[in-house]
Structures are given as structure tokens and as C-alpha cells.
Write an enzyme that holds these catalytic residues in place. Structure first.
Site, short mmCIF file in Angstrom:
data_model
loop_
_atom_site.label_atom_id
_atom_site.label_comp_id
_atom_site.label_asym_id
_atom_site.label_seq_id
_atom_site.Cartn_x
_atom_site.Cartn_y
_atom_site.Cartn_z
N ASP A 150 0.84 -1.21 0.00
CA ASP A 150 0.00 0.00 0.00
C ASP A 150 0.88 1.25 0.00
O ASP A 150 0.61 2.22 -0.73
CB ASP A 150 -0.91 -0.04 1.24
CG ASP A 150 -2.03 0.98 1.19
OD1 ASP A 150 -2.39 1.44 0.09
OD2 ASP A 150 -2.56 1.31 2.26
N ARG A 192 -10.96 10.32 -11.77
CA ARG A 192 -10.20 10.42 -10.51
C ARG A 192 -9.79 9.05 -9.98
O ARG A 192 -9.18 8.94 -8.92
CB ARG A 192 -11.03 11.16 -9.46
CG ARG A 192 -12.31 10.42 -9.10
CD ARG A 192 -13.18 11.19 -8.12
NE ARG A 192 -14.36 10.41 -7.84
CZ ARG A 192 -14.91 10.29 -6.64
NH1 ARG A 192 -14.42 10.94 -5.62
NH2 ARG A 192 -15.98 9.55 -6.47
N LYS A 193 -10.14 7.99 -10.73
CA LYS A 193 -9.80 6.62 -10.29
C LYS A 193 -8.50 6.16 -10.94
O LYS A 193 -8.38 6.17 -12.16
CB LYS A 193 -10.92 5.65 -10.64
CG LYS A 193 -12.18 5.86 -9.83
CD LYS A 193 -13.25 4.87 -10.21
CE LYS A 193 -14.41 5.58 -10.86
NZ LYS A 193 -15.53 4.68 -11.18
C1 LIG Z 1 1.79 15.35 -4.81
C2 LIG Z 1 1.66 16.17 -3.57
C3 LIG Z 1 1.02 15.37 -2.50
C4 LIG Z 1 0.90 16.23 -1.29
C5 LIG Z 1 0.15 15.46 -0.23
C6 LIG Z 1 0.10 16.27 0.98
C7 LIG Z 1 -0.02 15.74 2.11
C8 LIG Z 1 -0.10 14.29 2.21
C9 LIG Z 1 0.51 14.00 3.46
C10 LIG Z 1 0.90 12.85 3.75
C11 LIG Z 1 0.67 11.65 2.93
C12 LIG Z 1 1.65 10.80 3.52
C13 LIG Z 1 1.64 9.56 3.50
C14 LIG Z 1 0.66 8.72 2.83
C15 LIG Z 1 1.13 7.40 3.20
C16 LIG Z 1 0.78 6.34 2.62
C17 LIG Z 1 -0.21 6.28 1.57
C18 LIG Z 1 -0.62 4.87 1.44
C19 LIG Z 1 -2.04 4.87 1.03
C20 LIG Z 1 -2.93 5.03 2.23
O1 LIG Z 1 -2.73 4.46 3.24
S1 LIG Z 1 -4.31 6.03 2.07
C21 LIG Z 1 -5.19 5.77 3.65
C22 LIG Z 1 -6.28 4.73 3.55
N1 LIG Z 1 -7.34 5.20 2.74
C23 LIG Z 1 -8.26 6.03 3.19
O2 LIG Z 1 -8.23 6.49 4.31
C24 LIG Z 1 -9.38 6.39 2.22
C25 LIG Z 1 -10.70 6.47 2.97
N2 LIG Z 1 -11.75 6.67 2.01
C26 LIG Z 1 -12.15 7.90 1.65
O3 LIG Z 1 -11.69 8.89 2.18
C27 LIG Z 1 -13.16 7.97 0.56
O4 LIG Z 1 -13.72 6.71 0.33
C28 LIG Z 1 -12.57 8.52 -0.76
C29 LIG Z 1 -12.22 10.01 -0.58
C30 LIG Z 1 -11.33 7.74 -1.20
C31 LIG Z 1 -13.59 8.39 -1.89
O5 LIG Z 1 -14.85 8.77 -1.39
P1 LIG Z 1 -16.01 9.23 -2.38
O6 LIG Z 1 -17.24 9.29 -1.53
O7 LIG Z 1 -15.58 10.44 -3.12
O8 LIG Z 1 -16.12 8.08 -3.45
P2 LIG Z 1 -16.62 6.53 -3.26
O9 LIG Z 1 -16.05 5.98 -2.00
O10 LIG Z 1 -18.11 6.49 -3.39
O11 LIG Z 1 -15.99 5.72 -4.47
C32 LIG Z 1 -15.31 6.36 -5.54
C33 LIG Z 1 -15.48 5.50 -6.80
O12 LIG Z 1 -14.79 4.26 -6.66
C34 LIG Z 1 -15.62 3.20 -7.08
N3 LIG Z 1 -15.17 1.96 -6.43
C35 LIG Z 1 -15.11 1.67 -5.13
N4 LIG Z 1 -14.59 0.48 -4.94
C36 LIG Z 1 -14.29 -0.01 -6.18
C37 LIG Z 1 -13.69 -1.21 -6.62
N5 LIG Z 1 -13.31 -2.14 -5.77
N6 LIG Z 1 -13.50 -1.35 -7.96
C38 LIG Z 1 -13.90 -0.41 -8.83
N7 LIG Z 1 -14.47 0.77 -8.45
C39 LIG Z 1 -14.67 0.94 -7.14
C40 LIG Z 1 -16.99 3.64 -6.67
O13 LIG Z 1 -17.99 2.93 -7.40
C41 LIG Z 1 -16.95 5.11 -7.07
O14 LIG Z 1 -17.11 5.22 -8.46
P3 LIG Z 1 -17.95 6.44 -9.10
O15 LIG Z 1 -17.30 7.72 -8.58
O16 LIG Z 1 -17.78 6.28 -10.59
O17 LIG Z 1 -19.33 6.28 -8.62
#
Ligand SMILES: CCCCC/C=C\C/C=C\C/C=C\C/C=C\CCCC(=O)SCCNC(=O)CCNC(=O)[C@H](O)C(C)(C)COP(=O)(O)OP(=O)(O)OC[C@H]1O[C@@H](n2cnc3c(N)ncnc32)[C@H](O)[C@@H]1OP(=O)(O)O
Length: 116
Positions: free
Chosen positions: A28, A73-74
């Protein structure tokens, strides 16, 4: 993207073997770093891991990850881990969702680290 990773005693599951959750965490995080390099702030919506062979502690593995396709966005990403002989030991696929920077502020990101 390619990375080299060695699990150690901190990641033990069965004796001498990495815990599956630790393996999933590394994969991840590999995806998170890949998308960081690409310049898309994105988070994991779905993660699948296939464990083909035990991942051994103290053993170097090559991890490779890439973006398979994008639909708006996916971001659909895939990765695999291979041993030094080139045998695949683990594979992963994931769906990441591109989010705005405000997503990361929800955890109170400027809070001081918790003291040990
Ligand atoms: C480049 C500069 C970056 C700067 C960043 C700045 C700061 C960042 C700081 C630190 C970052 C540091 C470290 C990060 C470390 C590690 C990263 C590793 C990754 C992680 O550790 S990250 C944590 C775990 N993560 C979460 O904490 C996410 C929790 N979650 C949510 O926050 C919401 O869930 C969200 C916002 C993601 C979406 O929410 P939402 O409500 O907008 O959208 P929804 O959930 O409904 O799904 C959207 C579309 O995906 C489709 N869909 C779903 N499942 C599917 C499947 N299996 N197959 C095909 N399609 C699928 C649906 O069908 C729908 O499709 P459609 O839009 O077409 O209807």
C-alpha cells in the site's frame, strides 16, 4: 517504479515469515509513493493482495509498481514482489482515488507527534 525491501523481526507472523498485514502495508505504501512521484495526491479505496509464497524475513525482494489505467479520478495500480531468483511471491492491485489536499487536513495533520 522499483524498490528493494527486506522484512525483519518487527514484521514477523509465523516464525521466519513476514505477517501478511505487514506485507500489505508495504505494498500500500509502495502505491502511495508511486502516486506521490507521479504528483497525484491519492488515497487507497480498495486493496487486494495475493500471497503466492511465504515472504521470508531477512530476504531481499524486488517490488515493482505501476499505474495500470486511469478513469477520471480513479487510478488502478498493480504491483508485484519477486525474490532474487525472479519468482513472484506476492502481487497486489488497488484502486486509488485522487483527492484534494483538504482530504489530508481532516486528520489534523499539523498536530504535534504523539510522545512515545
Ligand atoms: C503530490 C503532492 C502530495 C501532497 C500530499 C500532501 C499531504 C499528504 C501527506 C501525507 C501523505 C503521507 C503519507 C501517505 C502514506 C501512505 C499512503 C498509502 C495509502 C494510504 O494508506 S491512504 C489511507 C487509507 N485510505 C483512506 O483512508 C481512504 C478512505 N476513504 C475515503 O476517504 C473515501 O472513500 C474517498 C475520498 C477515497 C472516496 O470517497 P467518495 O465518496 O468520493 O467516493 P466513493 O467511496 O463512493 O468511491 C469512488 C469511486 O470508486 C468506485 N469503487 C469503489 N470500490 C471499487 C472497486 N473495488 N473497484 C472499482 N471501483 C470501485 C466507486 O464505485 C466510485 O465510483 P464512481 O465515482 O464512478 O461512482
Amino acid at each position: 517504479m522499483r524498490a528493494r525491501h527486506v522484512f525483519d523481526e518487527r514484521h514477523v507472523g509465523a516464525p521466519g515469515i513476514a505477517h501478511g498485514g505487514a506485507v500489505a502495508t508495504v505494498l500500500d505504501d509502495l502505491f502511495g509513493f508511486l502516486l506521490y512521484l507521479i504528483g497525484e495526491p491519492a488515497v487507497t479505496r480498495h486493496l487486494e493482495v495475493g500471497y503466492r509464497s511465504p515472504v521470508l524475513l531477512g530476504t531481499p525482494y524486488l517490488l515493482e509498481a505501476g499505474v495500470q489505467r486511469r478513469e477520471g479520478r480513479k487510478l488502478f495500480v498493480r504491483a508485484q514482489g519477486t525474490d532474487e531468483g525472479g519468482a513472484a511471491v506476492v502481487e497486489a492491485s488497488a484502486l486509488f482515488l485522487v483527492v484534494g489536499l483538504e482530504h489530508f487536513a481532516r486528520g489534523g495533520g499539523d498536530a504535534a507527534p504523539v510522545a512515545p
